[in-house]
Write a protein that holds these residues in place. Structure first.
Motif, PDB file in Angstrom:
ATOM      1  N   HIS A  69       0.842  -1.193   0.000  1.00 54.11           N
ATOM      2  CA  HIS A  69       0.000   0.000   0.000  1.00 54.11           C
ATOM      3  C   HIS A  69       0.883   1.252   0.000  1.00 54.11           C
ATOM      4  N   ARG A  70       0.396   2.297  -0.627  1.00 59.24           N
ATOM      5  CA  ARG A  70       1.145   3.549  -0.652  1.00 59.24           C
ATOM      6  C   ARG A  70       0.709   4.448   0.502  1.00 59.24           C
ATOM      7  N   VAL A  71       1.687   5.147   1.085  1.00 60.89           N
ATOM      8  CA  VAL A  71       1.430   6.117   2.147  1.00 60.89           C
ATOM      9  C   VAL A  71       2.096   7.428   1.746  1.00 60.89           C
ATOM     10  N   VAL A  72       1.296   8.472   1.561  1.00 60.12           N
ATOM     11  CA  VAL A  72       1.821   9.780   1.160  1.00 60.12           C
ATOM     12  C   VAL A  72       2.210  10.560   2.409  1.00 60.12           C
ATOM     13  N   ALA A 123      -3.276   4.462   0.299  1.00 61.67           N
ATOM     14  CA  ALA A 123      -4.185   4.038   1.360  1.00 61.67           C
ATOM     15  C   ALA A 123      -4.330   5.132   2.402  1.00 61.67           C
ATOM     16  N   LEU A 124      -3.260   5.930   2.582  1.00 58.11           N
ATOM     17  CA  LEU A 124      -3.228   6.950   3.626  1.00 58.11           C
ATOM     18  C   LEU A 124      -2.452   8.172   3.163  1.00 58.11           C
ATOM     19  N   VAL A 146      -9.706   9.576   0.206  1.00 55.61           N
ATOM     20  CA  VAL A 146      -8.397   9.249   0.774  1.00 55.61           C
ATOM     21  C   VAL A 146      -8.400   9.524   2.275  1.00 55.61           C
ATOM     22  N   ARG A 147      -7.940   8.550   3.050  1.00 56.90           N
ATOM     23  CA  ARG A 147      -7.879   8.733   4.498  1.00 56.90           C
ATOM     24  C   ARG A 147      -6.716   9.649   4.859  1.00 56.90           C
ATOM     25  N   ILE A 148      -6.988  10.663   5.662  1.00 59.19           N
ATOM     26  CA  ILE A 148      -5.974  11.603   6.112  1.00 59.19           C
ATOM     27  C   ILE A 148      -5.804  11.436   7.616  1.00 59.19           C
ATOM     28  N   ARG A 149      -4.580  11.153   8.042  1.00 58.14           N
ATOM     29  CA  ARG A 149      -4.270  11.050   9.463  1.00 58.14           C
ATOM     30  C   ARG A 149      -3.102  11.975   9.779  1.00 58.14           C
ATOM     31  N   THR A 150      -3.016  12.379  11.033  1.00 61.58           N
ATOM     32  CA  THR A 150      -1.957  13.310  11.415  1.00 61.58           C
ATOM     33  C   THR A 150      -0.929  12.628  12.315  1.00 61.58           C
ATOM     34  N   TRP A 151       0.232  13.265  12.370  1.00 60.44           N
ATOM     35  CA  TRP A 151       1.294  12.799  13.261  1.00 60.44           C
ATOM     36  C   TRP A 151       0.778  12.721  14.692  1.00 60.44           C
ATOM     37  N   GLU A 152      -0.039  13.682  15.072  1.00 60.68           N
ATOM     38  CA  GLU A 152      -0.566  13.727  16.431  1.00 60.68           C
ATOM     39  C   GLU A 152      -1.539  12.584  16.725  1.00 60.68           C
ATOM     40  N   ASP A 153      -2.124  11.993  15.675  1.00 55.73           N
ATOM     41  CA  ASP A 153      -3.034  10.843  15.864  1.00 55.73           C
ATOM     42  C   ASP A 153      -2.289   9.554  16.200  1.00 55.73           C
ATOM     43  N   LEU A 154      -1.019   9.480  15.805  1.00 61.15           N
ATOM     44  CA  LEU A 154      -0.329   8.190  15.804  1.00 61.15           C
ATOM     45  C   LEU A 154      -0.081   7.577  17.182  1.00 61.15           C
ATOM     46  N   PRO A 155       0.257   8.359  18.229  1.00 61.74           N
ATOM     47  CA  PRO A 155       0.511   7.700  19.526  1.00 61.74           C
ATOM     48  C   PRO A 155      -0.660   6.867  20.027  1.00 61.74           C
TER      49      PRO A 155
END
Length: 581
Positions: A69-72, A123-124, A146-155
């Motif tokens: 899967h690709r992650v931008v 994918a993201l 397209v699903r957008i997630r942030t660095w702050e979401d990751l923890p």
């Protein structure tokens, strides 16, 4: 080879494996340093970076992003970009670096991001909370799902996917894609260059050998990590050989070029890369007080790449910072492209560039002949000789050494092909760049499609740019020349250039007249129209190269921000001359 306890990282398949090697044997050594506004903001050790990458990898698995899967990545020039990149690589995902909104104008950012997302179908998209709305707006019309997630979401996502003992590499085929490097789009829509793990490792090994890289080095870069120069020299090569990398925000360099040199001074930087225009900006815009605070004695490799290297820029930069300890032999031109995982040819202090004064008339006829004393000439610097295992030829290789033609390359660092396009089949890759060989050294003259043919003569962009760069009031490296008309001998020759502006700057009419005079005097080139733009008015690629074709299209449509409109009228003799309105 990169020395260190436990053996080199070279035998690890992926860049994530290189990181774990250093984290295991040198956990307290500095991997990344974030620099901003004149000081060090954060330092991250190899051990800390490995733990951060493991956490991001768990978060990605929690988002159901699997191998292939690709992650931008739309992230700033700091450890967040590196952590997501390495986590994606380590879990078998395909990383897709993309420019951030601070590195380009809003309209250009939206167009660029949409083009990348529509081509790679990720994918993201991972960005920051501060950029989330900008990214969502850019993708709303063309890629709303397209699903957008942030660095702050990751923890929080990582915490929900516990994995004792870290996150080992999935089984990775060395020929599987590691990342897609989208081209700057200087000749059309951006294309995703497929870089696999084996190619990346070969490229890093070549550079480590040519530049004698070791854990004692310190890299410093402001170039966006979304660009191949920033990504390779700012994250991947340092990781391969185990040395520290100092990362600056790109926008900080744009506002104050001396910030780059101050970071090199404070961090004792030994390796750094930038395009020709960056060296010119530093030489012109660094104040005497800023220069007095510099100590560049540790800077052993100052790579100049990404655009044609001008001898005048090298001389100006060297003279300006000699008092700060910068050595002339440290300025090392090189040549490469995304399709070659960055570098094809290079110079070093031990293998310096050749300097040639070639005859101007011969160059117009695509011959690079040393100029006779007293005849018109153009001074060129070579971009060095091929890296180990790499070959370069001009055209089909049957032309003699001094014939100008398209540069073709082959070597272990060449890409597999473009994403969603047929794989590259020939061992030789036509680069689209013009150049010639002399004594094994490659001289680069510009793009094949930017060569200006006027009244039966060829004019190379580097020659025109060099003349314009010497005109006070014009921005060096920010000009485009082209013809408009129906392809007949009566085509009009036009030049578009940005100006520096400021108090005491020449008027547009004075600048236009001076440009005409110098081009006629130096190149015997007569320009029908000169359009002058404010700084930032020219369309450029993410790496700062002028988009000549787009400039011409916008010029013909009349939507360039010209400082003063220029019109043409015919004189009684039938020639055209300029008047201003």
């Amino acid at each position: 080879m990169a020395p260190g306890n436990g053996g080199p990282a070279h035998d690890r398949v992926t860049a994530a494996g290189w990181l774990r090697h250093h984290a295991r044997h040198r956990p307290a050594a500095i991997a990344l340093t974030a620099w901003d506004d004149g000081e060090i903001r954060r330092r991250t050790t190899f051990g800390e970076l490995a733990r951060l990458v493991d956490a991001v990898a768990r978060a990605l698995r929690g988002l159901d992003a699997g191998p292939g899967h690709r992650v931008v990545l739309v992230l700033p020039n700091d450890e967040t970009f590196a952590a997501v990149l390495l986590a994606a690589i380590g879990t078998g995902l395909v990383a897709v670096p993309a420019p951030g909104p601070r590195t380009m104008r809003a309209e250009a950012f939206g167009q660029r991001l949409r083009a990348v997302v529509q081509d790679c179908r990720p994918a993201l998209v991972i960005t920051t909370e501060a950029w989330r709305d900008t990214v969502r707006t850019a993708l709303a019309d063309r890629a709303p799902r397209v699903r957008i997630r942030t660095w702050e979401d990751l923890p929080a996502l990582a915490a929900a996917v516990p994995e004792p003992g870290g996150a080992p590499d999935v089984r990775v085929n060395p020929r599987a894609p590691a990342f897609l490097q989208y081209t700057s789009g200087s000749t059309g829509s951006p294309k995703g260059v497929v870089i696999d793990h084996r190619t990346l490792r070969a490229s890093c090994r070549q550079a480590a050998a040519r530049y004698r890289e070791s854990p004692a080095d310190v890299a410093v870069t402001w170039v966006p990590l979304s660009h191949d120069m920033g990504l390779i020299t700012g994250v991947l090569r340092p990781l391969f050989s185990g040395y520290e990398s100092v990362l600056l925000p790109t926008e900080r360099f744009a506002r104050r070029p001396a910030e780059w040199l101050l970071a090199l001074t404070a961090c004792r930087g030994t390796l750094s890369s930038a395009p020709d225009f960056a060296y010119d900006l530093c030489a012109r815009r660094t104040t005497d007080d800023e220069a007095a605070a510099l100590d560049l004695r540790a800077w052993r490799i100052a790579r100049s790449a990404g655009e044609v290297v001008r001898a005048a820029t090298a001389d100006r930069f060297t003279a300006r910072f000699a008092a700060a300890g910068f050595r002339a032999e440290s300025l090392c031109p090189s040549y490469g492209m995304a399709e070659a995982t960055l570098t094809v040819t290079a110079t070093t202090p031990e293998l310096p560039p050749l300097r040639l004064a070639v005859g101007t008339e011969a160059l117009r006829a695509d011959r690079a002949v040393r100029a006779a004393p007293g005849t018109p000439s153009t001074t060129l610097l070579s971009s060095g000789v091929p890296l180990p295992g790499t070959r370069v030829r001009i055209g089909d290789g049957r032309q003699d050494e001094h014939r100008v033609g398209e540069i073709h390359i082959r070597g272990p660092q060449l890409f597999r092909g473009y994403w969603r396009r047929p794989l590259r089949r020939s061992r030789w890759h036509p680069t689209g760049d013009l150049g010639f060989l002399d004594g094994g050294h490659l001289f680069v003259l510009g793009r094949t499609d930017d060569v200006l043919v006027h009244r039966g003569r060829n004019f190379h962009p580097a020659d025109i740019a060099a003349v314009c760069a010497a005109v006070p009031g014009l921005r060096p490296g920010r000009c485009a020349a082209f013809t408009v008309g129906d392809g007949t001998a009566g085509d009009l020759l036009c030049l578009v250039s940005e100006v520096t502006g400021g108090p005491g700057a020449p008027s547009p009419a004075q600048l236009a007249a001076e440009v005409r005079r110098r081009l006629a005097q130096v190149l015997d080139l007569y320009v029908a129209e000169v359009a002058l733009l404010p700084a930032g008015g020219l369309p450029v690629t993410t790496s700062g190269k002028v988009r000549t074709a787009e400039t011409k299209q916008r010029f013909e449509r009349g939507d360039l921000p010209v400082l003063r409109p220029h019109t043409l009228r015919r004189t009684s003799s039938g020639h055209r001359e300029e008047r201003t309105t």
